[in-house]
Design a protein around this motif. Structure first.
Motif, PDB file in Angstrom:
ATOM      1  N   LEU A 178      -5.870  -5.925  -2.018  1.00 41.24           N
ATOM      2  CA  LEU A 178      -5.030  -5.187  -2.968  1.00 41.24           C
ATOM      3  C   LEU A 178      -4.157  -6.119  -3.793  1.00 41.24           C
ATOM      4  O   LEU A 178      -3.837  -5.822  -4.946  1.00 41.24           O
ATOM      5  N   PRO A 184      -5.260  -4.643  -7.409  1.00 38.16           N
ATOM      6  CA  PRO A 184      -4.453  -3.480  -7.018  1.00 38.16           C
ATOM      7  C   PRO A 184      -5.145  -2.151  -7.305  1.00 38.16           C
ATOM      8  O   PRO A 184      -5.842  -1.993  -8.304  1.00 38.16           O
ATOM      9  N   ARG A 185      -4.970  -1.207  -6.383  1.00 35.41           N
ATOM     10  CA  ARG A 185      -5.433   0.174  -6.541  1.00 35.41           C
ATOM     11  C   ARG A 185      -4.312   1.077  -6.044  1.00 35.41           C
ATOM     12  O   ARG A 185      -3.518   0.697  -5.200  1.00 35.41           O
ATOM     13  N   ARG A 186      -4.268   2.272  -6.553  1.00 34.53           N
ATOM     14  CA  ARG A 186      -3.195   3.207  -6.181  1.00 34.53           C
ATOM     15  C   ARG A 186      -3.207   3.537  -4.696  1.00 34.53           C
ATOM     16  O   ARG A 186      -2.169   3.650  -4.072  1.00 34.53           O
ATOM     17  N   GLU A 187      -4.402   3.716  -4.140  1.00 32.73           N
ATOM     18  CA  GLU A 187      -4.505   4.187  -2.770  1.00 32.73           C
ATOM     19  C   GLU A 187      -5.803   3.685  -2.151  1.00 32.73           C
ATOM     20  O   GLU A 187      -6.850   3.743  -2.780  1.00 32.73           O
ATOM     21  N   VAL A 188      -5.708   3.205  -0.912  1.00 32.64           N
ATOM     22  CA  VAL A 188      -6.892   2.740  -0.203  1.00 32.64           C
ATOM     23  C   VAL A 188      -6.867   3.305   1.212  1.00 32.64           C
ATOM     24  O   VAL A 188      -5.846   3.205   1.910  1.00 32.64           O
ATOM     25  N   ARG A 205       6.330   4.665  -7.670  1.00 29.59           N
ATOM     26  CA  ARG A 205       5.652   4.460  -8.958  1.00 29.59           C
ATOM     27  C   ARG A 205       6.415   5.139 -10.089  1.00 29.59           C
ATOM     28  O   ARG A 205       6.566   4.577 -11.177  1.00 29.59           O
ATOM     29  N   CYS A 259       0.826   0.155  -4.152  1.00 31.28           N
ATOM     30  CA  CYS A 259      -0.441   0.522  -3.525  1.00 31.28           C
ATOM     31  C   CYS A 259      -0.158   1.166  -2.175  1.00 31.28           C
ATOM     32  O   CYS A 259       0.571   0.607  -1.365  1.00 31.28           O
ATOM     33  N   HIS A 294       2.717  -3.279  -9.183  1.00 35.73           N
ATOM     34  CA  HIS A 294       1.768  -2.279  -8.710  1.00 35.73           C
ATOM     35  C   HIS A 294       2.213  -1.774  -7.346  1.00 35.73           C
ATOM     36  O   HIS A 294       2.553  -2.557  -6.467  1.00 35.73           O
TER      37      HIS A 294
END
Length: 165
Positions: free
Chosen positions: A66, A70-74, A10, A24, A22
């Motif tokens: 995602l 999108p999310r940074r962390e799952v 990132r 993820c 993104h």
């Protein structure tokens, strides 16, 4: 992708990369794949999927979601959430707890295993499979670890609240 790698990627993309990309990080719990059969093992003990074990389709659904959002962390699998929180609050304690849990639940005490380099230097034999043969079962032989993580998290949170007052 690990948290650290995702963070570094990132940062690189922010400086030099194209816009709209993104990164993820998907952090799965134990997934029913051939990882344990194909991985190197020099412990002298057979590797076992540490419960709870989730089906690979669960991770696949998470990745597809995602792409859509999108999310940074799952974290995949509810067992990982309290452990992730605990790891953030008291990383040293969590490392010690996980070391004990891996010794108890991830390495068989009854079945020895010969040393193997796994698929590190050559592909695993056979046609290959997504399924690890663990049945994606949700045995919960880790309730003590999850309970300890939750209790420690609650104690640390309570202590932090008192300290702020």
């Amino acid at each position: 992708m690990s948290r650290a790698r995702a963070c570094c990627l990132r940062q690189e993309l922010r400086l030099t990369g194209p816009r709209g990309v993104h990164v993820c990080a998907v952090l799965p719990a134990t997934i029913d794949t051939p990882l344990f059969q194909h991985g190197a093992n020099y412990t002298g003990r057979r590797a076992v999927a540490m419960p709870p074990v989730y089906p690979p389709e669960r991770v696949a659904r998470t990745i597809v979601n995602l792409v859509r959002s999108p999310r940074r962390e799952v974290i995949v699998g509810p067992a990982g959430r309290p452990m992730a929180m605990q790891s953030k609050l008291t990383p040293g304690l969590m490392e010690r707890m996980l070391a004990r849990q891996v010794d108890k639940a991830h390495l068989s005490r009854d079945e020895p295993a010969p040393a193997t380099s796994g698929n590190l230097f050559s592909p695993a034999p056979g046609a290959g499979s997504v399924d690890g043969g663990w049945g994606g079962r949700r045995r919960t032989a880790t309730p003590r670890l999850v309970t300890a993580a939750l209790l420690t998290t609650a104690a640390v949170a309570a202590g932090a609240r008192r300290w702020r007052r």
